[in-house]
Design a protein around this motif. Structure first.
Motif, mmCIF file in Angstrom:
data_model
loop_
_atom_site.group_PDB
_atom_site.id
_atom_site.type_symbol
_atom_site.label_atom_id
_atom_site.label_comp_id
_atom_site.label_asym_id
_atom_site.label_seq_id
_atom_site.Cartn_x
_atom_site.Cartn_y
_atom_site.Cartn_z
ATOM 1 N N LEU A 25 66.425 53.980 26.777
ATOM 2 C CA LEU A 25 65.378 54.060 25.746
ATOM 3 C C LEU A 25 65.969 54.426 24.386
ATOM 4 C CD1 LEU A 25 62.548 56.242 27.374
ATOM 5 C CD2 LEU A 25 62.524 53.778 26.960
ATOM 6 N N GLY A 26 65.573 53.673 23.399
ATOM 7 C CA GLY A 26 65.882 54.055 22.027
ATOM 8 C C GLY A 26 67.326 53.866 21.577
ATOM 9 N N TYR A 27 68.151 53.202 22.374
ATOM 10 C CA TYR A 27 69.552 53.015 21.960
ATOM 11 C C TYR A 27 69.722 51.886 20.930
ATOM 12 C CZ TYR A 27 72.017 56.236 25.147
ATOM 13 O OH TYR A 27 72.528 57.348 25.767
ATOM 14 N N GLY A 28 68.640 51.120 20.727
ATOM 15 C CA GLY A 28 68.708 50.059 19.710
ATOM 16 C C GLY A 28 68.787 48.650 20.293
ATOM 17 N N LYS A 29 68.205 48.456 21.486
ATOM 18 C CA LYS A 29 68.231 47.123 22.112
ATOM 19 C C LYS A 29 67.445 46.116 21.256
ATOM 20 C CE LYS A 29 66.282 48.840 25.795
ATOM 21 N NZ LYS A 29 66.351 50.276 25.408
ATOM 22 N N SER A 30 66.196 46.505 20.922
ATOM 23 C CA SER A 30 65.339 45.571 20.172
ATOM 24 C C SER A 30 65.922 45.305 18.784
ATOM 25 C CB SER A 30 63.928 46.134 20.052
ATOM 26 O OG SER A 30 63.392 46.370 21.327
ATOM 27 N N ALA A 31 66.460 46.359 18.157
ATOM 28 C CA ALA A 31 67.057 46.198 16.820
ATOM 29 C C ALA A 31 68.239 45.229 16.894
ATOM 30 C CB ALA A 31 67.513 47.554 16.286
ATOM 31 N N THR A 32 69.037 45.330 17.967
ATOM 32 C CA THR A 32 70.195 44.434 18.127
ATOM 33 C C THR A 32 69.709 43.003 18.363
ATOM 34 O OG1 THR A 32 71.459 46.257 19.065
ATOM 35 C CG2 THR A 32 72.320 44.040 19.467
ATOM 36 N N VAL A 43 59.636 44.492 18.381
ATOM 37 C CA VAL A 43 59.274 45.746 17.706
ATOM 38 C C VAL A 43 60.406 46.747 17.947
ATOM 39 C CG1 VAL A 43 57.629 47.659 17.578
ATOM 40 C CG2 VAL A 43 56.830 45.336 18.061
ATOM 41 N N SER A 44 60.891 47.327 16.860
ATOM 42 C CA SER A 44 61.987 48.287 16.955
ATOM 43 C C SER A 44 61.641 49.480 16.084
ATOM 44 C CB SER A 44 63.272 47.627 16.442
ATOM 45 O OG SER A 44 64.245 48.604 16.157
ATOM 46 N N GLU A 45 61.441 50.625 16.707
ATOM 47 C CA GLU A 45 61.135 51.806 15.903
ATOM 48 C C GLU A 45 61.518 53.085 16.620
ATOM 49 O OE1 GLU A 45 57.053 50.648 15.162
ATOM 50 O OE2 GLU A 45 56.379 51.900 16.816
ATOM 51 N N TYR A 46 61.572 54.146 15.858
ATOM 52 C CA TYR A 46 61.931 55.438 16.427
ATOM 53 C C TYR A 46 60.752 55.988 17.228
ATOM 54 C CZ TYR A 46 63.439 60.202 16.941
ATOM 55 O OH TYR A 46 63.785 61.391 17.486
ATOM 56 N N SER A 47 60.988 56.374 18.462
ATOM 57 C CA SER A 47 59.910 56.922 19.282
ATOM 58 C C SER A 47 60.501 57.689 20.456
ATOM 59 C CB SER A 47 59.049 55.766 19.815
ATOM 60 O OG SER A 47 58.210 56.212 20.848
ATOM 61 N N GLY A 50 59.009 54.948 25.328
ATOM 62 C CA GLY A 50 59.550 53.596 25.211
ATOM 63 C C GLY A 50 58.734 52.727 24.276
ATOM 64 N N VAL A 51 59.393 52.018 23.369
ATOM 65 C CA VAL A 51 58.696 51.128 22.442
ATOM 66 C C VAL A 51 58.466 49.778 23.134
ATOM 67 C CG1 VAL A 51 58.875 49.896 20.243
ATOM 68 C CG2 VAL A 51 59.682 52.266 20.416
ATOM 69 N N THR A 52 59.502 49.258 23.762
ATOM 70 C CA THR A 52 59.393 47.982 24.470
ATOM 71 C C THR A 52 58.945 48.261 25.899
ATOM 72 O OG1 THR A 52 61.262 47.215 23.141
ATOM 73 C CG2 THR A 52 60.673 45.866 25.054
ATOM 74 N N ASN A 53 57.809 47.687 26.304
ATOM 75 C CA ASN A 53 57.277 47.993 27.637
ATOM 76 C C ASN A 53 57.534 46.897 28.658
ATOM 77 O OD1 ASN A 53 56.095 50.422 26.792
ATOM 78 N ND2 ASN A 53 54.489 49.223 25.775
ATOM 79 N N THR A 142 75.526 50.469 18.865
ATOM 80 C CA THR A 142 74.693 50.363 17.660
ATOM 81 C C THR A 142 75.068 51.490 16.684
ATOM 82 O OG1 THR A 142 72.987 51.660 18.740
ATOM 83 C CG2 THR A 142 72.776 49.281 18.888
ATOM 84 N N TYR A 143 74.363 51.556 15.579
ATOM 85 C CA TYR A 143 74.609 52.550 14.522
ATOM 86 C C TYR A 143 75.979 52.332 13.868
ATOM 87 C CZ TYR A 143 70.368 55.069 15.743
ATOM 88 O OH TYR A 143 69.054 55.397 15.961
ATOM 89 N N GLY A 144 76.360 51.055 13.750
ATOM 90 C CA GLY A 144 77.610 50.717 13.060
ATOM 91 C C GLY A 144 77.620 51.219 11.625
ATOM 92 N N ASP A 145 76.427 51.441 11.027
ATOM 93 C CA ASP A 145 76.364 51.964 9.649
ATOM 94 C C ASP A 145 76.850 53.407 9.601
ATOM 95 O OD1 ASP A 145 74.060 52.205 11.292
ATOM 96 O OD2 ASP A 145 72.806 52.805 9.612
ATOM 97 N N LEU A 146 76.655 54.145 10.699
ATOM 98 C CA LEU A 146 77.068 55.553 10.722
ATOM 99 C C LEU A 146 78.432 55.729 11.382
ATOM 100 C CD1 LEU A 146 73.653 57.266 11.605
ATOM 101 C CD2 LEU A 146 74.628 56.752 9.373
ATOM 102 N N ASP A 178 75.667 47.068 13.200
ATOM 103 C CA ASP A 178 74.905 47.856 12.228
ATOM 104 C C ASP A 178 73.590 47.106 12.067
ATOM 105 O OD1 ASP A 178 73.645 48.725 9.959
ATOM 106 O OD2 ASP A 178 75.375 48.525 8.626
ATOM 107 N N ASN A 179 72.546 47.646 12.678
ATOM 108 C CA ASN A 179 71.251 46.951 12.660
ATOM 109 C C ASN A 179 70.429 47.277 11.425
ATOM 110 O OD1 ASN A 179 71.552 45.607 15.192
ATOM 111 N ND2 ASN A 179 71.246 47.574 16.212
ATOM 112 N N ARG A 180 70.964 48.139 10.560
ATOM 113 C CA ARG A 180 70.219 48.531 9.359
ATOM 114 C C ARG A 180 70.620 47.714 8.140
ATOM 115 N NH1 ARG A 180 67.727 53.847 9.471
ATOM 116 N NH2 ARG A 180 66.185 53.456 11.096
#
Ligand SMILES: Nc1nc2c(ncn2[C@@H]2O[C@H](COP(=O)(O)OP(=O)(O)OP(=O)(O)O)[C@@H](O)[C@H]2O)c(=O)[nH]1
Ligand SMILES: [Mg+2]
Length: 243
Positions: A25-32, A43-47, A50-53, A142-146, A178-180
């Protein structure tokens, strides 16, 4: 990771490529998935929940004319998900990947400490999909920006043994996203790197995607016969009557 995705010696898949995103959960699957497709397909958001059901499919056409299908999944391998529910989603996922799965992208957050539990998700995936799935696995951080690519690669060199084993198991197939970023050049670059790795997975598997229609060859009365191996996914398919 050099070279081009068009290296002559590679057997490239002629048709579509299907990728499945898995991870906690929340590791950035949808964002990737969105970064790969180049649009906000999922849909990709902080929660905290689980965002994706449920599994979802998005597709796009690449510059070289190939179609890329991306299947986004819920956090199937979290302790909180009942294995019945996870089983149903796996069946759904296999049904969506009608021509098989070329690569499974195991998504991890680049900013979280990679735990033993993270490493054990590979074992769980093997139980769900079957042993052969390992040949199709790619690790995505994920989080290649950081945590940039060079920092992450240094961290992997210095990583605990259980993480180094995972990297080895995936034959060093590691990609950073980096998904951002809004930088189109960086977006194209990271997609190119992923496709290069996916093409190498395809080449290593003789162009054949993973399917759950796995056959094994046995000898009966001096003749070889192919029999289908019942795996977890087909077992669940019988229990729940498909998804
Ligand atoms: N800064 C940054 N944030 C990211 C990156 N990738 C994902 N995120 C953020 O992480 C949060 C969770 O992302 P999701 O894509 O919804 O994660 P998920 O794995 O699909 O989550 P579930 O569907 O709930 O399992 C969102 O707020 C994203 O914006 C990244 O590369 N950099
Ligand atoms: Mg999601």
């Amino acid at each position: 990771m050099g070279g081009s995705q068009y290296d002559d010696e590679w057997v490239l898949p002629s048709a579509d490529i299907t990728l499945v995103l898995v991870g906690k959960l929340g590791y950035g699957k949808s964002a990737t998935g969105n970064s790969i497709l180049g649009r906000e397909a999922f849909v990709s958001e902080y929660s905290h929940s689980g965002v994706t059901n449920t599994c979802q499919l998005g597709s796009t056409t690449l510059m070289d004319g190939r179609t890329i299908n991306v299947i986004d999944t819920p956090g199937l391998f979290d302790m909180s998900i009942a294995s019945d529910d996870a089983g149903k989603e796996i069946v759904k996922c296999m049904n969506m990947a009608k021509d098989g799965i070329h690569a499974v992208l195991m998504v991890f957050s680049g900013t979280s400490r990679f735990s033993r539990e993270d490493a054990s998700t590979i074992e769980t995936i093997k139980v769900f999909f079957g042993e052969k799935i390992v040949d199709h696995m790619v690790l995505v951080f994920t989080y290649g920006d950081l945590v940039g690519e060079s920092k992450l690669k240094n961290m992997l060199n210095d990583a605990p043994e259980y993480l180094q084993n995972v990297v080895e198991l995936c034959q060093n197939r590691v990609v950073v996203f980096d998904n951002r970023t809004k930088d189109r050049r960086l977006q194209a670059q990271q997609l190119d790197k992923l496709l290069y790795v996916v093409d190498s997975v395809c080449a290593n598997n003789g162009g054949k995607p993973f399917t759950d229609q796995m056959f094994t060859r046995i000898k009966v009365n001096d003749e070889f016969v192919d029999i289908q191996v019942l795996n977890f996914s087909s077992y669940f398919s019988r229990c729940v009557g498909g998804a």
